[in-house]
Design an enzyme around this catalytic site. Structure first.
Site, PDB file in Angstrom:
ATOM      1  N   LYS A 124       0.860  -1.180   0.000  1.00 22.23           N
ATOM      2  CA  LYS A 124       0.000   0.000   0.000  1.00 22.23           C
ATOM      3  C   LYS A 124       0.900   1.234   0.000  1.00 22.23           C
ATOM      4  CE  LYS A 124      -3.876   1.907   2.742  1.00 22.23           C
ATOM      5  NZ  LYS A 124      -4.753   1.648   3.921  1.00 22.23           N
ATOM      6  N   SER A 174      -9.721   1.652   3.013  1.00 23.29           N
ATOM      7  CA  SER A 174      -8.867   2.445   2.167  1.00 23.29           C
ATOM      8  C   SER A 174      -7.830   1.653   1.385  1.00 23.29           C
ATOM      9  CB  SER A 174      -8.141   3.488   3.020  1.00 23.29           C
ATOM     10  OG  SER A 174      -7.278   2.870   3.943  1.00 23.29           O
ATOM     11  N   SER A 219      -9.874  -0.875   7.093  1.00 24.89           N
ATOM     12  CA  SER A 219      -9.301  -0.724   5.752  1.00 24.89           C
ATOM     13  C   SER A 219      -8.576  -1.922   5.187  1.00 24.89           C
ATOM     14  CB  SER A 219      -8.352   0.470   5.718  1.00 24.89           C
ATOM     15  OG  SER A 219      -9.096   1.643   5.612  1.00 24.89           O
TER      16      SER A 219
HETATM   17  N1  GLN Z   1     -13.325   3.793   6.630  1.00 20.74           N
HETATM   18  C1  GLN Z   1     -12.654   4.234   7.814  1.00 20.74           C
HETATM   19  C2  GLN Z   1     -12.256   5.676   7.690  1.00 20.74           C
HETATM   20  O1  GLN Z   1     -12.603   6.268   6.732  1.00 20.74           O
HETATM   21  C3  GLN Z   1     -11.456   3.350   8.085  1.00 20.74           C
HETATM   22  C4  GLN Z   1     -10.281   3.673   7.268  1.00 20.74           C
HETATM   23  C5  GLN Z   1      -9.078   2.871   7.648  1.00 20.74           C
HETATM   24  O2  GLN Z   1      -9.188   1.815   8.253  1.00 20.74           O
HETATM   25  N2  GLN Z   1      -7.916   3.410   7.315  1.00 20.74           N
HETATM   26  O3  GLN Z   1     -11.625   6.227   8.535  1.00 20.74           O
END
Ligand code: GLN
Length: 486
Positions: free
Chosen positions: A76, A151, A175
């Site tokens: 990532k 994400s 994410s």
């Molecule tokens: N969807 C969550 C957010 O927008 C989690 C994102 C993540 O785990 N980085 O913060």
């Protein structure tokens, strides 16, 4: 080659069926051919990958291969990599080249893996659909009209499409698990502190954790064994021995006690997803597990608590992007304030700005007690819910997401996007480990079963997921996109 798991690829390399260079070239060719459509990668490191593959082939020839030597993966684009830019999906870091490797990157390189590049993601890991990336959305290989989740959407889609057998993601509120569910792959968020955060661009430091995304639990076990461990560069990284996570995979599940949180099967859960969960639970019963209902009474407060704590930490972490030291700088600033204002206005996208504003507000003198302090108190209650449940059962199971992947562009207001995280976010607040494993489909879109364990129960989770994958074949399905482009 691109259909195999890491474990299968390792056996093929050992047997001399092909070399790591041949495997790497094959996958780079697929990325070149197919990623224009999917947009999984922000940066592809062709030359470095081939050099690493050659080095791996040499050490294999010298009899020095470990379990991951010569195996390709993707990172990532939140992990700092020396000599290769690291963007975190943001215009702010479009030109950023880190002077050092993240600990996870270094450990995976030492284990002999071959990184093919850096995957697309929501900007600074804020999002649930990968639509917040400065580099454009990623398409879900199962259905090009659907989001891959976020994400870590680029990582999940790249594995599902057969561009790479595994990828590393990060999970602050879901994410790793939610995109793994949406893309029909297996993902693990480890216990907070199990894996070093050094060199991982910070979003919400008390929640962020790196983990593996692959086709199988076995592959996640191989990767976690290499990624985990104490690191003096990260004071929240726990000094605790790292087991070989593959050792317990074959333990039979007879006697396993499974809890189904009542709150994870209520309103808002799509009936087809619920049906897939019930079928998965039946499969565990036939493997000798017992099932009972449990309650996590503070579940309802997880989203509000998270969306106070995470933006608060983000507003503090992101204050370093000031246009002075690194990252985007506006043209010809008139003075220092103008430099700060325009560099940040131009460098950050809307969702990141929204969260900085929320975080700055909730941390401000007049509101700190009412929001931030209260959210931390709620966080403690949420953690206690899990600790109480694990007094009664070994693991908890439920859906990773209330629905399968939704359409690109379908969720326009931020709150409906935040509600996506209902089943994943409490796990980060509690610091416990969680996995998502493929458990069926709604139409052509995959559904993920979430499996949760107590702190540092990764070996048990991987064992439970592996046994499920010995008894079912959901993880072996491949999207039409990958098959048409074989
Ligand atoms: N969807 C969550 C957010 O927008 C989690 C994102 C993540 O785990 N980085 O913060």
């Amino acid at each position: 080659m691109h259909d195999k798991t890491l474990a299968e690829l390792a056996r093929s390399l050992d047997a001399g069926e092909f070399s790591s260079r041949e495997l790497t070239q094959h996958l780079l060719g697929r990325i070149d051919r197919l990623d224009g459509e999917l947009n999984c990668f922000i940066t592809v490191t062709f030359d470095q990958a081939l050099a690493a593959a050659d080095a791996a082939d040499k050490s294999r020839a010298a009899g020095k291969a470990g379990p991951l030597t010569g195996l390709p993966l993707a990172l990532k684009d939140i992990f700092c990599t020396r000599d290769v830019r690291t963007t975190a999906g943001s215009r702010m870091l479009d030109n950023f080249i880190s002077p050092y490797d993240a600990t996870v990157v270094e450990k995976l390189a030492t284990a002999g893996t071959v990184s093919l590049g850096k995957t697309n993601m929501d900007e600074f890991a804020m999002g649930s659909s990968n639509e917040n990336s400065h580099y454009g959305p990623v398409k879900n290989p199962w259905d090009l009209a659907a989001v891959p989740g976020g994400s870590s959407g680029g990582s999940a889609a790249a594995v599902a499409a057969g561009l790479v057998p595994a990828a590393i993601g990060t999970d602050t509120g879901g994410s790793i698990r939610q995109p793994a569910a949406f893309c029909g792959i297996t993902g693990l968020k480890p216990t907070y502190g199990r894996v070093s955060r050094y060199g991982m661009i910070a979003y919400a430091s008390s929640l962020d954790q790196a983990g593996p995304m692959a086709r199988t639990a076995e592959d996640c076990a191989l990767l976690l064994s290499a990624m985990a461990g104490h690191d003096l560069h990260d004071s929240t990284c726990v000094a605790r021995g790292v087991p070989d996570y593959t050792e317990e995979l074959d333990t039979p599940l007879a006697g396993l006690k499974i809890g189904l949180p009542r709150e994870y099967f209520g309103d808002g859960l799509a009936p087809e997803v619920e049906a897939a969960m019930r079928d998965a639970v039946k499969a565990f019963e036939s493997l000798g597990a017992s099932v009972r209902e449990v309650s996590l009474p503070h579940t309802h407060y997880a989203i509000p608590a998270y969306y106070v704590i995470a933006p608060a930490e983000a507003s503090s972490n992101l204050s370093r992007y000031d246009g002075v030291r690194f990252g985007h700088r506006c043209d010809s600033p008139s003075d220092l304030i103008d430099l700060y204002k325009r560099s940040r206005a131009e460098g950050f996208g809307d969702e990141v700005k929204r969260r900085i504003l929320i975080g700055t507000h909730t941390l401000s003198e007049g509101f700190f007690d009412a929001y931030y302090k209260k959210a931390q108190q709620v966080r403690r209650l949420i953690r206690q819910d899990f600790l109480d449940a694990f007094e009664e059962v070994d693991v908890l199971m439920g859906p990773a997401s209330p629905t399968p992947a939704f359409d690109l562009g379908a969720k326009k207001d931020p709150v409906s996007m935040y509600l996506q995280d209902i089943y994943t976010i409490a796990i980060n607040l509690a610091g416990i480990p969680g996995m998502s494993v493929p458990a069926g489909f709604v139409g052509n879109r995959p559904v993920g079963l979430q499996i949760l364990g107590n702190h540092f129960a990764e070996a048990r989770l991987l064992n439970v997921a592996h046994q499920f994958q010995q008894a079912t074949d959901w993880h072996r399905h491949r999207p039409a996109f990958a098959e048409e482009n074989a």
